[in-house]
Design a protein around this motif. Sequence first.
Motif, mmCIF file in Angstrom:
data_model
loop_
_atom_site.group_PDB
_atom_site.id
_atom_site.type_symbol
_atom_site.label_atom_id
_atom_site.label_comp_id
_atom_site.label_asym_id
_atom_site.label_seq_id
_atom_site.Cartn_x
_atom_site.Cartn_y
_atom_site.Cartn_z
ATOM 1 N N LYS A 287 4.815 7.787 -0.219
ATOM 2 C CA LYS A 287 4.108 8.108 -1.161
ATOM 3 C C LYS A 287 4.367 8.987 -2.386
ATOM 4 C CE LYS A 287 -0.123 8.735 -0.073
ATOM 5 N NZ LYS A 287 -1.243 9.358 0.227
ATOM 6 N N LEU A 290 8.436 6.753 -3.669
ATOM 7 C CA LEU A 290 8.528 4.965 -4.501
ATOM 8 C C LEU A 290 7.980 5.283 -5.525
ATOM 9 C CD1 LEU A 290 7.346 2.859 -1.171
ATOM 10 C CD2 LEU A 290 9.282 2.873 -2.665
ATOM 11 N N PRO A 291 7.490 5.906 -6.263
ATOM 12 C CA PRO A 291 6.976 5.686 -7.621
ATOM 13 C C PRO A 291 7.974 6.780 -8.021
ATOM 14 C CG PRO A 291 5.242 6.458 -6.526
ATOM 15 C CD PRO A 291 6.525 6.438 -5.482
ATOM 16 N N ARG A 314 -0.331 0.645 1.188
ATOM 17 C CA ARG A 314 -1.750 -0.407 0.072
ATOM 18 C C ARG A 314 -2.842 -0.221 1.083
ATOM 19 N NH1 ARG A 314 3.633 -3.998 0.811
ATOM 20 N NH2 ARG A 314 2.942 -4.438 2.689
ATOM 21 N N TYR A 320 3.047 -0.980 -5.443
ATOM 22 C CA TYR A 320 4.232 -0.846 -5.711
ATOM 23 C C TYR A 320 5.351 -1.829 -6.231
ATOM 24 C CZ TYR A 320 3.428 3.064 -3.156
ATOM 25 O OH TYR A 320 3.505 4.707 -2.316
ATOM 26 N N THR A 321 6.418 -1.742 -7.317
ATOM 27 C CA THR A 321 6.365 -2.934 -7.798
ATOM 28 C C THR A 321 7.775 -3.280 -6.801
ATOM 29 O OG1 THR A 321 8.396 -1.748 -9.289
ATOM 30 C CG2 THR A 321 5.695 -1.849 -10.151
ATOM 31 N N GLN A 324 10.524 -1.076 -7.734
ATOM 32 C CA GLN A 324 11.073 -0.127 -6.308
ATOM 33 C C GLN A 324 11.288 0.056 -5.187
ATOM 34 O OE1 GLN A 324 6.438 1.465 -7.474
ATOM 35 N NE2 GLN A 324 7.377 2.326 -8.950
ATOM 36 N N LEU A 325 10.400 -1.239 -4.243
ATOM 37 C CA LEU A 325 10.825 -2.020 -3.264
ATOM 38 C C LEU A 325 12.547 -2.057 -3.250
ATOM 39 C CD1 LEU A 325 7.824 -3.475 -2.720
ATOM 40 C CD2 LEU A 325 8.107 -1.215 -1.321
#
Length: 385
Positions: A287, A290-291, A314, A320-321, A324-325
Motif C-alpha cells: 500500500k 505502489l504509489p 482494490r 493503481y495505474t 505503477q503495476l
Amino acid sequence: MNELQAILEGFELSQKNGEITFLATVVKTQGSTYRRPGAKMLMTDTGRTIGTISAGCLENDVFEHTQQRMSDGEPIVVTYDNTASEDILWGFGLGCNGTVQVLIERLEKESSPNAIAFMQECFERKHLGIIATVFAFEGEVDVKLGSRLLLYPDGKIIADIKDPNLIQSLQVDTQAAFTNQKSSVKNYQLPLGSAEVFIEVIQPPTPLVIFGAGYDAIPVAQFAQALGWDVTVVDCRANETTKARFPTACDVILTQREIVPKQIFIDVKTVAVVMTHNYLDDLEILKTLLPSPARYIGVLGPKARTERLLADLRSQGIVYTTEQLTRLHGPIGIDIGAETPEGIAIAIIAEIQAVLTNRNGSFLKNRNQPIHQCYESNSNLLLTP
C-alpha cells in the motif's frame, strides 16, 4: 562494497599512511576489451593496488609507468593496442582484440578540481555527479592533460579548463549526461585544435530496502552489499535479534507495519524487495510502495499470492495505474531454477540489476548487440569564434 568505494577508502588510508598515490582510469576503448571506460585502479608507491583496469594483463605495466615516467607528477596517457602483434611480443596478451587508453595521474588531496573528493561527496550525499576529463588534445587548445570539469546536481560547475569553446560544449554535454545518465567519449573539433574528453557519470550506491528479516533475506543483503548497494533491512516484527543476523554495514530498522511509511524514505532510485512472509505485513507495505516513485518493487511468493494482495487492495478502494503495476515484480527474480535461499537471492539481485540497466536478463549468447554500452560515438563539433 564496490570497486569505486574500495578505491575511495583506499585513498583515504594512503593519505593517513603518507603514501604517494596514483589513479589509473580507462578513458577510451575500441573493439573488444575486458574493462570499459571508467574502470579504475588505485596504486601507491609501496606497491599496494585496489581495483582493476583489465583481466590482470595491464596492471603491472601501468604500475611501472608510475615508477618510471611520473617523477614530475604530471599525468600521462598510455595506449595498449592488442590489434597489433607487437603487444603479444611485449607479453601483454590482452585476450581481446581491442585498444585501451589509460590515464594515469598522481593524486593530491588538495588539488582543484578534485575528482576523488567529488566522487566521495557523490557517495556520501547520495547524488549523481558528472566528471569530464581531457585525455588528449592537439593544436592551440587552452587545456592540460587531465584537466577537468565537475558538474553538481544543482548546476554548479568547477573546472580548470580555460578554453572557452571547450567549456561551452562541455556544459551542454555534461548536462545531457546528467539527464540520460550515460557516460561517453567525445571528440571536440575546436577553432584552433581538438580535444578528446571522457564524460563520466558518477552514480551513488543503489538504495535497496528489504522488507523482511528472515534468514532468506540475509543472502539478498550480502549479495547487494557485494555490489556496493546501500542496504536497509526493515523488520516489522521489531525483533532485537535481527541486527545480529545482518552485516554491520546494513541499516536495520525495527518497526511495525502501521508506521513503516513514516520511517522509510523512497525515491526514484530506490529498489525494494518485499519478503516478510506475513500476508498482512506485505499488504500494508505494498500500500505504501505502489504509489511511491520506487524504481523496482519485488514481492516474494507465487503469482497467485501477489494477485490476491492486489485484489485485497482494490477491495479497499485503492486503484493503481498501469505504470505503477509495471514496476511490480511478482514472483520476484529471474528464472534460473533457484530453490535455496542463496540461489533465490542471486535470482532477485540479478533481476534488479537487469532492471537498473534496462536489460531483460536473458542469455548473452542470444544477444545480437554489443554486451557493453558503446562509448565510441564521438560528438564531432566544429566550433567557430
